[in-house]
Design a protein around this motif. Structure first.
Motif, PDB file in Angstrom:
ATOM      1  N   ASN A 183     -98.593  16.909  22.861  1.00 57.96           N
ATOM      2  CA  ASN A 183     -97.560  17.634  22.123  1.00 57.96           C
ATOM      3  C   ASN A 183     -97.663  17.523  20.601  1.00 57.96           C
ATOM      4  O   ASN A 183     -97.193  18.421  19.894  1.00 57.96           O
ATOM      5  CB  ASN A 183     -96.180  17.140  22.555  1.00 57.96           C
ATOM      6  N   TYR A 204     -91.469  13.460  23.197  1.00 56.72           N
ATOM      7  CA  TYR A 204     -90.881  14.469  22.309  1.00 56.72           C
ATOM      8  C   TYR A 204     -89.931  13.856  21.290  1.00 56.72           C
ATOM      9  O   TYR A 204     -89.488  14.537  20.360  1.00 56.72           O
ATOM     10  CB  TYR A 204     -90.133  15.523  23.142  1.00 56.72           C
ATOM     11  N   PRO A 242     -93.886  22.930  20.052  1.00 52.76           N
ATOM     12  CA  PRO A 242     -93.327  22.604  18.730  1.00 52.76           C
ATOM     13  C   PRO A 242     -93.378  23.792  17.766  1.00 52.76           C
ATOM     14  O   PRO A 242     -92.479  23.956  16.930  1.00 52.76           O
ATOM     15  CB  PRO A 242     -94.228  21.457  18.241  1.00 52.76           C
ATOM     16  N   ILE A 281     -90.683  26.434  18.694  1.00 54.72           N
ATOM     17  CA  ILE A 281     -89.355  25.995  18.286  1.00 54.72           C
ATOM     18  C   ILE A 281     -89.172  26.071  16.771  1.00 54.72           C
ATOM     19  O   ILE A 281     -88.142  26.544  16.281  1.00 54.72           O
ATOM     20  CB  ILE A 281     -89.099  24.560  18.786  1.00 54.72           C
ATOM     21  N   ASP A 341     -87.830  20.528  13.882  1.00 51.55           N
ATOM     22  CA  ASP A 341     -88.697  19.954  14.916  1.00 51.55           C
ATOM     23  C   ASP A 341     -87.983  18.918  15.775  1.00 51.55           C
ATOM     24  O   ASP A 341     -88.401  18.632  16.899  1.00 51.55           O
ATOM     25  CB  ASP A 341     -89.970  19.358  14.302  1.00 51.55           C
ATOM     26  N   THR A 382     -87.000  19.818  19.349  1.00 47.38           N
ATOM     27  CA  THR A 382     -87.978  19.805  20.444  1.00 47.38           C
ATOM     28  C   THR A 382     -87.523  18.850  21.542  1.00 47.38           C
ATOM     29  O   THR A 382     -87.551  19.201  22.730  1.00 47.38           O
ATOM     30  CB  THR A 382     -89.363  19.371  19.921  1.00 47.38           C
TER      31      THR A 382
END
Length: 460
Positions: A31, A181, A272, A275, A283, A286
Motif C-alpha cells: 500500500n 493503512y 491511496p 482517495i 491520506d 485511507t
C-alpha cells in the motif's frame, strides 16, 4: 493415513495471529511503497522528498515499477524452492514451524529497511538499495508464508475445520492490512517533531515490531507434530512443481487466481491515490475507509462460513468476482457527478466489503481441498508445493500488475491514469470470474467425501 489430533478453536486462533503479523508487513509494502517512492504532486507539495529516479526510463516503464515487479518475480521463483525445502524438511520442530520461526525477525527488519534509503535526494545508490531490500523482503516473506499456508490443510482436517481456519486467517489478514493503512495516521502524529520522512520510517518500525511478535506466536504455541503429518516428501523441487500443475482443477483455479491478483494488486496500489487525488481527501482517510470496508466485511464472515458449508465454495467465489468487478468499475468515476469525495469513499468501501469477505476466506480453502484430494489420489502429501505453486502464479500476475500500474498511472493528467487503472482492474476481475466457472468442485468434493473428509469426520 496417520491419525492426528484435530485442531481446537484456540489452536486455529493462535495460528491466525501469525497471519495478522505478516499481513501487516505485506500491507505496508503493497500500500505504501509506490506512494512513498513515486509520490503524487500533492504529496510533494507537503514536503515529501524524492529518493529514486522518477518517470518512465525504459519502454514506458518506471524504476519503481521495475523494482517492485522484479521483487514479485524473484518471490514467485523462490516459492517452489522454499516449498520443496519445507515439504522435505526433517527439522525437529516440524516441516513448517521451523521455517516460520527463523524468518519472522528478518522479515520485519527488511520491511523497515525498504523505506530507509541511505541518501537524501535522487540517487542511483538509492535505486540499488531499494532493489536489494525489496528482494530481501520477498525472500523472507516466502520463507514464512509458504510453510504457513501449507499448514492450512493440516490444521483443517475436515471441511468444517478447513472453512473455519480460512475464516480466522481471513479475519486477521484484514485486520493486519488495516493496521498497515494506519501508517499516515501514526506518522502524522510524529511528523511535527520528526518531519515527514523520519516519521514515516519510525511508524513502519513500530508496526514491524508488533508484526514480528505476532508472527512468532504460532511458532512457540503450536506443536506441529500434534496436528500435522510431518513425514517429509521425497520428490525433488521441479518434479513436485510439475506434478502440482498436472492437476487440472488446480490449473483452472490458478488461472482465475492470477487474474484476480492482477486486479486486486492494481486496486490496492492505487487506493491511496484514488482517495487523495480522485476523491480529494486526506491520506489519513485511507485507514478510516478501509476500516469501514473491513468492519462490514467481517459482518459477512458468519454468513459466508455457513453458506460455504451448505452450498459449496464455487458459487460464492463466482459471485464475489463479478461483484468486485463492479466495485472497481465504480472507482473509475469517483470524484465526479457532483457527489462528495467522502460519499464516494463510503460507496466503494461498502460495495467492496461483500466480495472481500468471500475472497478473503474461500480461495485458501479451495486450495486446501485440491491439495487434500491430490494427496488421496497420489498418496503423496505436498501441501507446501500446492500453496507455493499458487503463489508462484499469482505473484507473476502481481509483477505484471505493478509494472502496469506505475506506467498506466502516468497517462494523461488530473488523475486520468489512476481512473484507467481501476478500469483495467475491473476487466481482469471479470475475466477471473469467468475462468473460475470451469472449476469442477463436484469432482474434488467427491474424492474428499469418499474418504470421510467432506462429512466433517476427523479422519487423518
Amino acid at each position: 493415513m496417520i491419525e492426528k489430533k484435530p485442531a481446537s478453536t484456540k489452536i486455529l486462533w493462535l495460528f491466525a495471529i501469525g497471519q495478522l503479523g505478516w499481513a501487516m508487513l505485506s500491507g505496508i509494502i503493497s500500500n505504501w511503497l509506490v506512494y512513498y517512492y513515486q509520490p503524487s504532486e500533492e504529496l510533494l507539495s507537503q514536503g515529501h522528498q524524492l529518493f529514486i529516479t522518477q518517470g518512465a526510463v525504459f519502454l514506458g516503464l518506471t524504476v519503481i515499477g521495475l523494482i517492485t515487479a522484479s521483487g514479485r518475480i524473484f518471490d514467485a521463483f523462490t516459492d517452489p524452492w522454499i516449498a520443496s525445502k519445507s515439504d522435505r524438511s526433517t527439522h525437529r520442530l516440524g516441516r513448517r514451524i521451523s521455517f516460520m520461526r527463523y524468518a519472522a525477525i528478518p522479515l520485519g527488519i527488511f520491511t523497515v529497511l525498504v523505506f530507509c534509503a541511505p541518501i537524501n535526494g535522487v540517487s542511483m545508490a538509492n535505486n540499488l538499495w531499494l532493489l536489494f531490500t525489496v528482494l530481501g523482503f520477498y525472500l523472507c516473506l516466502t520463507c514464512y508464508c509458504t510453510p504457513y499456508n501449507a499448514l492450512i490443510p493440516e490444521l483443517g482436517s475436515t471441511q468444517k475445520l478447513r472453512i473455519n481456519v480460512s475464516t480466522f486467517i481471513s479475519f486477521t489478514y484484514f485486520f493486519g492490512t488495516a493496521f498497515a493503512y494506519l501508517v499516515p495516521n501514526i506518522a502524522g502524529i510524529l511528523e511535527p517533531s520528526l518531519g515527514f520522512t523520519a516519521s514515516f520510517r519510525v511508524t513502519i518500525g513500530i508496526l514491524a515490531c508488533v508484526a514480528i511478535v505476532c508472527m512468532l506466536v504460532p511458532t512457540f504455541t503450536i506443536d506441529e507434530h500434534t496436528y500435522a503429518v510431518t513425514t517429509p516428501s521425497t520428490t525433488p523441487t521441479f518434479k513436485s512443481l510439475a506434478k502440482t500443475f498436472a492437476n487440472k482443477e488446480f490449473r483452472t483455479f490458478v488461472c482465475s487466481d492470477v487474474l484476480y491478483w492482477i486486479a486486486l494488486t492494481m486496486f490496492q496500489t492505487g487506493l491511496p491515490f484514488y482517495i487523495t487525488v480522485l476523491m480529494g481527501l486526506d491520506d489519513g482517510m485511507t485507514f478510516i475507509l478501509f476500516a469501514i470496508m473491513t468492519g462490514l466485511s467481517v459482518c459477512f464472515y458468519a454468513p459466508v462460513n455457513i453458506l460455504a458449508k451448505r452450498m459449496g465454495k464455487k458459487k460464492l467465489v463466482v459471485f464475489a468476482f463479478l461483484f468486485f468487478s463492479c466495485s472497481f468499475a465504480v472507482t473509475t468515476v469517483v470524484g465526479k457527478l457532483g457527489i462528495p469525495g467522502i460519499a464516494w469513499g463510503i460507496i466503494v468501501a461498502v460495495m467492496a466489503s461483500i466480495p472481500m469477505a468471500i475472497l478473503g476466506i474461500l480461495p485458501q480453502a479451495i486450495v486446501a481441498d485440491i491439495a487434500s484430494a491430490d494427496a488421496i489420489t497420489t498418496g503423496e502429501k505436498r501441501e507446501g508445493m500446492f500453496y507455493a505453486a499458487r503463489t508462484f502464479a499469482f505473484k507473476l500476475g502481481q509483477s505484471v500488475s505493478m509494472l502496469a500500474f506505475t506506467s498506466i498511472a502516468l497517462i494523461g493528467s488530473h488523475g486520468f491514469g489512476y481512473r484507467l487503472t481501476a478500469l483495467v482492474a475491473a476487466v481482469f476481475c471479470l475475466a477471473g470470474g469467468l475462468v473460475i466457472m470451469r472449476y469442477n468442485e463436484k469432482k474434488v468434493y467427491g474424492i474428499l467425501e469418499d474418504n470421510g473428509i467432506g462429512s466433517g469426520e476427523e479422519t487423518r
